[in-house]
Scaffold this motif. Structure first.
Motif, PDB file in Angstrom:
ATOM      1  N   LEU A 245       5.415  -2.960  -9.222  1.00  0.00           N
ATOM      2  CA  LEU A 245       5.917  -2.815  -7.856  1.00  0.00           C
ATOM      3  C   LEU A 245       5.879  -4.119  -7.082  1.00  0.00           C
ATOM      4  CD1 LEU A 245       4.645   0.550  -6.333  1.00  0.00           C
ATOM      5  CD2 LEU A 245       6.971  -0.116  -6.917  1.00  0.00           C
ATOM      6  N   ALA A 246       4.815  -4.903  -7.274  1.00  0.00           N
ATOM      7  CA  ALA A 246       4.718  -6.188  -6.575  1.00  0.00           C
ATOM      8  C   ALA A 246       5.896  -7.079  -6.950  1.00  0.00           C
ATOM      9  CB  ALA A 246       3.399  -6.870  -6.903  1.00  0.00           C
ATOM     10  N   ALA A 247       6.295  -7.062  -8.230  1.00  0.00           N
ATOM     11  CA  ALA A 247       7.433  -7.861  -8.674  1.00  0.00           C
ATOM     12  C   ALA A 247       8.723  -7.386  -8.006  1.00  0.00           C
ATOM     13  CB  ALA A 247       7.554  -7.805 -10.193  1.00  0.00           C
ATOM     14  N   ILE A 248       8.911  -6.064  -7.927  1.00  0.00           N
ATOM     15  CA  ILE A 248      10.109  -5.516  -7.282  1.00  0.00           C
ATOM     16  C   ILE A 248      10.168  -5.925  -5.809  1.00  0.00           C
ATOM     17  CG2 ILE A 248      11.212  -3.382  -6.485  1.00  0.00           C
ATOM     18  CD1 ILE A 248      10.366  -2.069  -9.082  1.00  0.00           C
ATOM     19  N   LEU A 249       9.054  -5.733  -5.102  1.00  0.00           N
ATOM     20  CA  LEU A 249       9.041  -6.011  -3.661  1.00  0.00           C
ATOM     21  C   LEU A 249       9.151  -7.504  -3.382  1.00  0.00           C
ATOM     22  CD1 LEU A 249       6.376  -3.451  -2.356  1.00  0.00           C
ATOM     23  CD2 LEU A 249       8.858  -3.193  -2.592  1.00  0.00           C
ATOM     24  N   HIS A 250       8.581  -8.327  -4.256  1.00  0.00           N
ATOM     25  CA  HIS A 250       8.692  -9.782  -4.083  1.00  0.00           C
ATOM     26  C   HIS A 250      10.157 -10.218  -4.190  1.00  0.00           C
ATOM     27  CE1 HIS A 250       7.322 -13.944  -4.126  1.00  0.00           C
ATOM     28  NE2 HIS A 250       8.162 -14.161  -5.117  1.00  0.00           N
ATOM     29  N   GLU A 251      10.893  -9.572  -5.114  1.00  0.00           N
ATOM     30  CA  GLU A 251      12.318  -9.902  -5.280  1.00  0.00           C
ATOM     31  C   GLU A 251      13.155  -9.364  -4.122  1.00  0.00           C
ATOM     32  OE1 GLU A 251      16.023  -8.870  -8.344  1.00  0.00           O
ATOM     33  OE2 GLU A 251      13.960  -8.348  -8.885  1.00  0.00           O
ATOM     34  N   VAL A 286       0.225  -4.787  -2.693  1.00  0.00           N
ATOM     35  CA  VAL A 286       0.340  -3.663  -3.625  1.00  0.00           C
ATOM     36  C   VAL A 286      -0.940  -3.668  -4.445  1.00  0.00           C
ATOM     37  CG1 VAL A 286       1.731  -2.575  -5.416  1.00  0.00           C
ATOM     38  CG2 VAL A 286       2.825  -4.064  -3.722  1.00  0.00           C
ATOM     39  N   ALA A 287      -1.696  -2.577  -4.405  1.00  0.00           N
ATOM     40  CA  ALA A 287      -3.066  -2.639  -4.913  1.00  0.00           C
ATOM     41  C   ALA A 287      -3.524  -1.318  -5.510  1.00  0.00           C
ATOM     42  CB  ALA A 287      -4.013  -3.036  -3.782  1.00  0.00           C
ATOM     43  N   THR A 288      -4.536  -1.416  -6.355  1.00  0.00           N
ATOM     44  CA  THR A 288      -5.309  -0.239  -6.754  1.00  0.00           C
ATOM     45  C   THR A 288      -6.350   0.008  -5.680  1.00  0.00           C
ATOM     46  OG1 THR A 288      -6.921  -1.572  -7.962  1.00  0.00           O
ATOM     47  CG2 THR A 288      -5.000  -0.764  -9.201  1.00  0.00           C
ATOM     48  N   ASN A 289      -7.176   1.043  -5.886  1.00  0.00           N
ATOM     49  CA  ASN A 289      -8.202   1.333  -4.878  1.00  0.00           C
ATOM     50  C   ASN A 289      -9.311   0.297  -4.853  1.00  0.00           C
ATOM     51  OD1 ASN A 289      -9.592   1.992  -7.207  1.00  0.00           O
ATOM     52  ND2 ASN A 289      -9.781   4.170  -6.732  1.00  0.00           N
ATOM     53  N   ALA A 290      -9.206  -0.749  -5.698  1.00  0.00           N
ATOM     54  CA  ALA A 290     -10.163  -1.854  -5.624  1.00  0.00           C
ATOM     55  C   ALA A 290      -9.996  -2.648  -4.334  1.00  0.00           C
ATOM     56  CB  ALA A 290      -9.976  -2.797  -6.821  1.00  0.00           C
ATOM     57  N   PHE A 291      -8.858  -2.483  -3.667  1.00  0.00           N
ATOM     58  CA  PHE A 291      -8.581  -3.231  -2.438  1.00  0.00           C
ATOM     59  C   PHE A 291      -8.912  -2.397  -1.213  1.00  0.00           C
ATOM     60  CE2 PHE A 291      -5.850  -4.591   1.066  1.00  0.00           C
ATOM     61  CZ  PHE A 291      -6.074  -5.961   1.066  1.00  0.00           C
ATOM     62  N   GLY A 292      -9.574  -2.999  -0.257  1.00  0.00           N
ATOM     63  CA  GLY A 292      -9.762  -2.322   1.025  1.00  0.00           C
ATOM     64  C   GLY A 292     -11.157  -2.356   1.576  1.00  0.00           C
ATOM     65  N   MET A 293     -12.193  -2.271   0.713  1.00  0.00           N
ATOM     66  CA  MET A 293     -13.562  -2.272   1.213  1.00  0.00           C
ATOM     67  C   MET A 293     -13.852  -3.593   1.928  1.00  0.00           C
ATOM     68  SD  MET A 293     -15.205   0.473   0.721  1.00  0.00           S
ATOM     69  CE  MET A 293     -15.234   1.968  -0.256  1.00  0.00           C
ATOM     70  N   GLY A 294     -14.226  -3.493   3.192  1.00  0.00           N
ATOM     71  CA  GLY A 294     -14.555  -4.697   3.948  1.00  0.00           C
ATOM     72  C   GLY A 294     -13.361  -5.369   4.586  1.00  0.00           C
ATOM     73  N   ILE A 295     -12.160  -4.816   4.382  1.00  0.00           N
ATOM     74  CA  ILE A 295     -10.972  -5.388   5.000  1.00  0.00           C
ATOM     75  C   ILE A 295     -10.963  -4.998   6.473  1.00  0.00           C
ATOM     76  CG2 ILE A 295      -8.451  -5.391   5.054  1.00  0.00           C
ATOM     77  CD1 ILE A 295      -9.622  -6.834   2.674  1.00  0.00           C
ATOM     78  N   ASN A 296     -11.072  -5.982   7.339  1.00  0.00           N
ATOM     79  CA  ASN A 296     -11.108  -5.704   8.772  1.00  0.00           C
ATOM     80  C   ASN A 296      -9.855  -6.277   9.419  1.00  0.00           C
ATOM     81  OD1 ASN A 296     -11.923  -4.929  11.320  1.00  0.00           O
ATOM     82  ND2 ASN A 296     -13.287  -6.686  11.611  1.00  0.00           N
ATOM     83  N   LYS A 297      -8.738  -5.643   9.151  1.00  0.00           N
ATOM     84  CA  LYS A 297      -7.448  -6.062   9.719  1.00  0.00           C
ATOM     85  C   LYS A 297      -6.938  -4.911  10.579  1.00  0.00           C
ATOM     86  CE  LYS A 297      -2.967  -8.072   8.347  1.00  0.00           C
ATOM     87  NZ  LYS A 297      -3.066  -9.297   9.168  1.00  0.00           N
ATOM     88  N   PRO A 298      -7.097  -5.002  11.877  1.00  0.00           N
ATOM     89  CA  PRO A 298      -6.822  -3.848  12.741  1.00  0.00           C
ATOM     90  C   PRO A 298      -5.352  -3.500  12.888  1.00  0.00           C
ATOM     91  CG  PRO A 298      -7.431  -5.760  14.055  1.00  0.00           C
ATOM     92  CD  PRO A 298      -7.654  -6.141  12.631  1.00  0.00           C
ATOM     93  N   ASP A 299      -4.441  -4.446  12.572  1.00  0.00           N
ATOM     94  CA  ASP A 299      -3.027  -4.214  12.870  1.00  0.00           C
ATOM     95  C   ASP A 299      -2.208  -3.770  11.660  1.00  0.00           C
ATOM     96  OD1 ASP A 299      -3.262  -6.631  11.551  1.00  0.00           O
ATOM     97  OD2 ASP A 299      -1.721  -7.647  12.737  1.00  0.00           O
ATOM     98  N   ILE A 300      -2.838  -3.104  10.691  1.00  0.00           N
ATOM     99  CA  ILE A 300      -2.090  -2.557   9.552  1.00  0.00           C
ATOM    100  C   ILE A 300      -1.228  -1.399  10.062  1.00  0.00           C
ATOM    101  CG2 ILE A 300      -2.276  -1.350   7.344  1.00  0.00           C
ATOM    102  CD1 ILE A 300      -4.888  -2.895   6.871  1.00  0.00           C
ATOM    103  N   ARG A 301       0.075  -1.525   9.860  1.00  0.00           N
ATOM    104  CA  ARG A 301       1.009  -0.561  10.439  1.00  0.00           C
ATOM    105  C   ARG A 301       1.372   0.580   9.491  1.00  0.00           C
ATOM    106  NH1 ARG A 301      -0.432  -2.291  14.379  1.00  0.00           N
ATOM    107  NH2 ARG A 301      -0.943  -0.088  14.439  1.00  0.00           N
TER     108      ARG A 301
END
Length: 516
Positions: A245-251, A286-301
């Motif tokens: 998916l990352a490859a598709i979206l990058h293109e 584009v991530a597995t559930n390994a991504f997100g812990m400790g991510i403090n980005k308040p403006d994720i839409r």
């Protein structure tokens, strides 16, 4: 000025408490054990960091999130709060230095991974420690009903006693009533104060889409991102799908920052992906559930789940990373029969290569995981207010008003050929999902399914076969749903051939009928 308020402003440089923080902190400093269920990003850390300063002794913080410990320690040190960490990411020399400081009577916060309590060097030190406060973070890991059970957490009750049964606060962002009861029981807490700050996120718009083919998911995702500005996360079940998916979206979106993230990537590559995501206002990871812990980005839409997750706890936690700034954000879930098979494959692997779990414990974990997956599918397929379904799951009786989920909008669509739900304009056509082979089981069918699984296990042992060779879960589910009463009816279930009918047919019928 109250000492708690003084510490808030002087040490932590904050002007006021967030909702419920003061009550929780007061309970801890007054000597009560506490269970705190608070959404990620709502300020759980302060609920033990401030009491640690007020109690002026050693605070032991147990956390499974090794990657976040260093960040927490650096943050504390920047505020002038003494803090140490002890985990497997350190060299032997670094660990020895920490142990020496603890032996010398260190007072402050010690962040430690749960497996550390099994290390002989730390075992020898435990009786010498004078602990004022024990903090159990991610406390749902204690429970077999939790969505991330960890065997290392099972020894924490014994560790707590070895530490002198200090005041204890157990914290989690996702705990059903059953999990909360397990936390209290397994830690042997004394008449704890239980604070549940609520699970409702009114600024999030939830939507689910049944999409049978992945090519349709790809098309729906691309159409959605064409209309959706801002930062977002796309969660996938496998590393292979992340890279695809990352490859598709990058293109498709060369003007946007698109990054892949999964645990199989090199550490530097993961760090760069996370840095780029945090630094850019239009980033998509584009991530597995390994991504997100400790991510403090308040403006994720937006958060899109390309594959259905294993449980509502996991979904709530991952989708809840959107809209932490309080502004509107969209949470979209795609689901299909293939997703069920993927999750069942993961369930079958529970306990693999883990010698600390008994066969009975593994079977219990797998049974609980299947029930959680069934509840996840019920959420996805039932034409019921999404916010209400989430609140009911967590035992939250809050009123739901002004919901904008796809069900409440009358916008329940079955195919991805419509626009991504976050982006639809106007009122789309409405329909109820039909009963299909992928629909969730009702209570009676679920009971038949569990009996069929138990019989399958007996048959597999008797014939020295792998369980799924007797019958796959999807076949048992179809049997449970159709509830055949004769061999002829059973033979009409897809996946029941002549061999299985002859070998296992009568046993399956007995399970369907509830006969012993």
């Amino acid at each position: 000025m109250d000492e708690v308020d003084d510490l808030l402003q002087r040490v932590f440089r904050l002007s006021q408490f967030r909702p419920r923080q003061r009550e929780i902190i007061q309970d801890v400093v007054s000597g009560s054990d506490v269970v705190c269920v608070m959404p990620t990003g709502a300020g759980k850390s302060l609920c033990f960091q401030l009491p640690a300063m007020r109690m002026k002794g050693l605070t032991v913080v147990v956390s499974p999130l090794i990657s976040l410990m260093a960040d927490q320690v650096h943050h504390m040190e920047a505020l002038g709060v003494p803090a140490l960490l002890l985990n497997s990411s350190q060299s032997g020399r670094e660990q020895s230095q920490v142990l020496k400081k603890l032996s010398d009577g260190f007072k402050g916060l010690l962040y430690v991974a749960p497996e550390r309590f099994a290390a002989p060097s730390f075992q020898r030190l435990i009786p010498k420690l004078t602990t004022s406060l024990l903090v159990v973070d991610e406390a749902h890991c204690l429970s077999f009903w939790g969505h991330d059970f960890r065997p290392d957490y099972m020894r924490l009750a014994e560790v707590r006693e070895q530490l002198g049964s200090p005041v204890t606060i157990a914290l989690t962002a996702t705990a059903t009533p059953a999990v909360r009861n397990d936390i209290i029981r397994m830690l042997k807490l004394r008449a704890p104060k239980v604070h549940v700050t609520g699970f409702d996120r009114p600024n999030l718009t939830y939507a689910c889409r049944q999409i049978d083919y992945e090519v349709e998911k790809d098309e729906a995702l691309v159409r959605g991102l064409e209309k959706q500005a801002g930062t977002g996360i796309v969660y996938c079940a496998t590393r292979k799908k992340v890279e695809h998916l990352a490859a598709i979206l990058h293109e498709k979106f060369p003007q946007r920052t698109v990054r892949a993230y999964h645990a199989g990537m090199e550490t530097d590559a993961r760090k760069k992906a996370q840095h780029d995501f945090m630094a850019n206002a239009d980033a998509v990871v584009v991530a597995t559930n390994a991504f997100g812990m400790g991510i403090n980005k308040p403006d994720i839409r937006f958060v899109v789940h390309y594959n259905i997750p294993a449980s509502l706890e996991a979904y709530y936690q991952e989708a809840g990373r959107a809209g932490r700034d309080g502004r509107a954000a969209h949470c979209v879930l795609y689901c299909s029969l293939v997703d069920r098979h993927t999750q069942e494959f993961f369930i079958d692997k529970i306990g693999e290569n883990n010698e600390s779990l008994s066969v009975n414990q593994i079977e219990l974990l797998q049974a609980h995981a299947r029930q959680k997956l069934e509840r996840m599918f019920q959420y996805a397929y039932a034409p019921r207010c999404r916010r209400r379904a989430i609140l009911d799951y967590f035992g939250d009786n809050s009123q739901v008003e002004g919901c904008t989920c796809d069900v409440c909008r009358g916008d329940v669509r079955l195919r991805s050929r419509d626009h991504m739900p976050a982006l639809s304009t106007g009122r789309a056509r409405s329909s109820k999902p039909p009963i299909s082979e992928d629909a969730p089981l009702d209570g009676a069918a679920m009971a038949r399914f569990e009996r069929l699984r138990a019989v399958r296990l007996e048959l597999a042992r008797e014939h020295k076969m792998v369980a799924f060779c007797v019958a796959h879960d999807s076949v048992l589910r179809d049997v449970a749903r159709s509830a055949p009463q004769t061999l002829d009816a059973l033979a009409r279930v897809r996946g029941i051939g002549e061999f299985k009918l002859e070998k296992f047919g009568n046993a399956f019928l007995s399970a369907v009928k509830g006969a012993s």
